[in-house]
Design a protein around this motif. Sequence first.
Motif, PDB file in Angstrom:
ATOM      1  N   LEU A   6      96.842  49.285  47.905  1.00 50.22           N
ATOM      2  CA  LEU A   6      95.960  50.426  47.711  1.00 50.22           C
ATOM      3  C   LEU A   6      94.741  50.245  48.601  1.00 50.22           C
ATOM      4  O   LEU A   6      94.178  49.150  48.682  1.00 50.22           O
ATOM      5  N   THR A   7      94.350  51.313  49.270  1.00 49.71           N
ATOM      6  CA  THR A   7      93.105  51.318  50.036  1.00 49.71           C
ATOM      7  C   THR A   7      92.116  52.204  49.295  1.00 49.71           C
ATOM      8  O   THR A   7      92.447  53.327  48.906  1.00 49.71           O
ATOM      9  N   THR A   8      90.898  51.697  49.080  1.00 52.40           N
ATOM     10  CA  THR A   8      89.908  52.436  48.303  1.00 52.40           C
ATOM     11  C   THR A   8      88.626  52.629  49.101  1.00 52.40           C
ATOM     12  O   THR A   8      88.310  51.846  49.998  1.00 52.40           O
ATOM     13  N   LYS A   9      87.917  53.677  48.757  1.00 52.28           N
ATOM     14  CA  LYS A   9      86.590  53.925  49.319  1.00 52.28           C
ATOM     15  C   LYS A   9      85.638  54.109  48.141  1.00 52.28           C
ATOM     16  O   LYS A   9      85.726  55.107  47.416  1.00 52.28           O
ATOM     17  N   ASP A  10      84.760  53.153  47.937  1.00 52.25           N
ATOM     18  CA  ASP A  10      83.888  53.139  46.769  1.00 52.25           C
ATOM     19  C   ASP A  10      82.428  53.269  47.189  1.00 52.25           C
ATOM     20  O   ASP A  10      81.999  52.675  48.190  1.00 52.25           O
ATOM     21  N   THR A  11      81.687  54.025  46.420  1.00 50.43           N
ATOM     22  CA  THR A  11      80.260  54.230  46.693  1.00 50.43           C
ATOM     23  C   THR A  11      79.440  53.555  45.597  1.00 50.43           C
ATOM     24  O   THR A  11      79.756  53.688  44.415  1.00 50.43           O
ATOM     25  N   LEU A  12      78.409  52.836  46.007  1.00 53.47           N
ATOM     26  CA  LEU A  12      77.490  52.196  45.072  1.00 53.47           C
ATOM     27  C   LEU A  12      76.077  52.670  45.372  1.00 53.47           C
ATOM     28  O   LEU A  12      75.747  53.009  46.518  1.00 53.47           O
ATOM     29  N   ARG A  13      75.245  52.672  44.341  1.00 50.96           N
ATOM     30  CA  ARG A  13      73.846  53.062  44.504  1.00 50.96           C
ATOM     31  C   ARG A  13      72.958  51.985  43.914  1.00 50.96           C
ATOM     32  O   ARG A  13      73.235  51.443  42.857  1.00 50.96           O
ATOM     33  N   ARG A  14      71.868  51.694  44.645  1.00 48.14           N
ATOM     34  CA  ARG A  14      70.913  50.720  44.153  1.00 48.14           C
ATOM     35  C   ARG A  14      70.028  51.373  43.103  1.00 48.14           C
ATOM     36  O   ARG A  14      69.441  52.429  43.323  1.00 48.14           O
ATOM     37  N   GLU A  15      69.942  50.741  41.923  1.00 48.67           N
ATOM     38  CA  GLU A  15      69.077  51.216  40.847  1.00 48.67           C
ATOM     39  C   GLU A  15      68.139  50.074  40.491  1.00 48.67           C
ATOM     40  O   GLU A  15      68.540  49.126  39.812  1.00 48.67           O
ATOM     41  N   LEU A  67      78.067  47.784  35.438  1.00 47.08           N
ATOM     42  CA  LEU A  67      78.554  47.770  36.811  1.00 47.08           C
ATOM     43  C   LEU A  67      78.780  49.167  37.384  1.00 47.08           C
ATOM     44  O   LEU A  67      78.962  49.305  38.596  1.00 47.08           O
ATOM     45  N   ALA A  68      78.775  50.198  36.542  1.00 56.97           N
ATOM     46  CA  ALA A  68      79.108  51.542  37.009  1.00 56.97           C
ATOM     47  C   ALA A  68      78.392  52.587  36.186  1.00 56.97           C
ATOM     48  O   ALA A  68      78.098  52.374  35.007  1.00 56.97           O
ATOM     49  N   ASP A  69      78.111  53.733  36.815  1.00 56.45           N
ATOM     50  CA  ASP A  69      77.541  54.839  36.053  1.00 56.45           C
ATOM     51  C   ASP A  69      78.661  55.584  35.352  1.00 56.45           C
ATOM     52  O   ASP A  69      79.838  55.205  35.434  1.00 56.45           O
ATOM     53  N   ASP A  70      78.322  56.658  34.639  1.00 55.54           N
ATOM     54  CA  ASP A  70      79.307  57.334  33.800  1.00 55.54           C
ATOM     55  C   ASP A  70      80.479  57.876  34.606  1.00 55.54           C
ATOM     56  O   ASP A  70      81.620  57.844  34.147  1.00 55.54           O
ATOM     57  N   ALA A  71      80.216  58.361  35.813  1.00 56.05           N
ATOM     58  CA  ALA A  71      81.285  58.942  36.623  1.00 56.05           C
ATOM     59  C   ALA A  71      82.346  57.914  36.981  1.00 56.05           C
ATOM     60  O   ALA A  71      83.530  58.241  37.084  1.00 56.05           O
ATOM     61  N   ALA A  72      81.948  56.661  37.187  1.00 59.48           N
ATOM     62  CA  ALA A  72      82.889  55.607  37.574  1.00 59.48           C
ATOM     63  C   ALA A  72      83.320  54.745  36.399  1.00 59.48           C
ATOM     64  O   ALA A  72      84.158  53.863  36.563  1.00 59.48           O
ATOM     65  N   ALA A  73      82.759  54.988  35.214  1.00 62.44           N
ATOM     66  CA  ALA A  73      83.101  54.187  34.039  1.00 62.44           C
ATOM     67  C   ALA A  73      83.944  54.954  33.028  1.00 62.44           C
ATOM     68  O   ALA A  73      84.839  54.378  32.403  1.00 62.44           O
ATOM     69  N   GLU A 124      81.061  56.151  42.575  1.00 59.71           N
ATOM     70  CA  GLU A 124      82.266  56.922  42.915  1.00 59.71           C
ATOM     71  C   GLU A 124      83.300  55.977  43.502  1.00 59.71           C
ATOM     72  O   GLU A 124      82.972  55.051  44.221  1.00 59.71           O
ATOM     73  N   GLN A 125      84.563  56.246  43.176  1.00 55.11           N
ATOM     74  CA  GLN A 125      85.643  55.502  43.807  1.00 55.11           C
ATOM     75  C   GLN A 125      86.789  56.448  44.078  1.00 55.11           C
ATOM     76  O   GLN A 125      87.108  57.322  43.264  1.00 55.11           O
ATOM     77  N   ILE A 126      87.385  56.283  45.246  1.00 54.35           N
ATOM     78  CA  ILE A 126      88.459  57.180  45.673  1.00 54.35           C
ATOM     79  C   ILE A 126      89.572  56.334  46.274  1.00 54.35           C
ATOM     80  O   ILE A 126      89.316  55.420  47.057  1.00 54.35           O
TER      81      ILE A 126
END
Length: 203
Positions: free
Chosen positions: A173-182, A105-111, A190-192
């Motif tokens: 909590l309010t979050t801003k998450d980035t996803l990328r299609r692979e 579900l996530a790359d290394d940066a978000a996992a 990324e999640q902030i």
Amino acid sequence: MMAGRLAALLSVGVLALTACGDDGGSEPEQLSLDEPTPTATPEPTTPVDDGPIPEDPVDGEVTRGLSAAKGAEQRAVEDVWFAYWTELIEMYATGEVDRDAVYALADDAAASGPLEYAAELKAEGHRQTGGVIAATTSIKVAGDTATVIGCMRNTTIDVDADGKAVEQPSAFLTTKDTLRREGPDWRLTEQIITDKDAPCAYR
């Protein structure tokens, strides 16, 4: 997830959901942060009416709140986003880690951050109690990148072996998450955490 130390963890790249616990009599699991080969992410779900969204989270559960998804593509993004948070919250509550599920579900940066946090909880004899209602207030897709604004109604809190709280809770909590299609799949990159404790629309 989500308060205190967890919120601090999230603000640097990950916010603070699992199932490979120790077999009876086996040695404790050693967490490795090497990234495994990701598996396919879930197919987008068909929206269903699960009844009214509760006002408060259910202990030990992640409940879907309001959805901003419009169309199949945004629903696919939201499904991965929700599955990711479910995986993290369950991991923090049970101490059981399924690295393959997280990396699907996530790359290394978000996992890696959540995996390190789960290891820290286990080493300290801590766990997380409470639950979350996870809502999306905005989903935007531009090519192979998606941005999800999330609202979390949160009652999770870290506790010690005696069940005593070791941090202050954050009700929202309010979050801003980035996803990328692979390929055909979406993964968190990324999640902030953008706000803490400020009420947001989750139901």
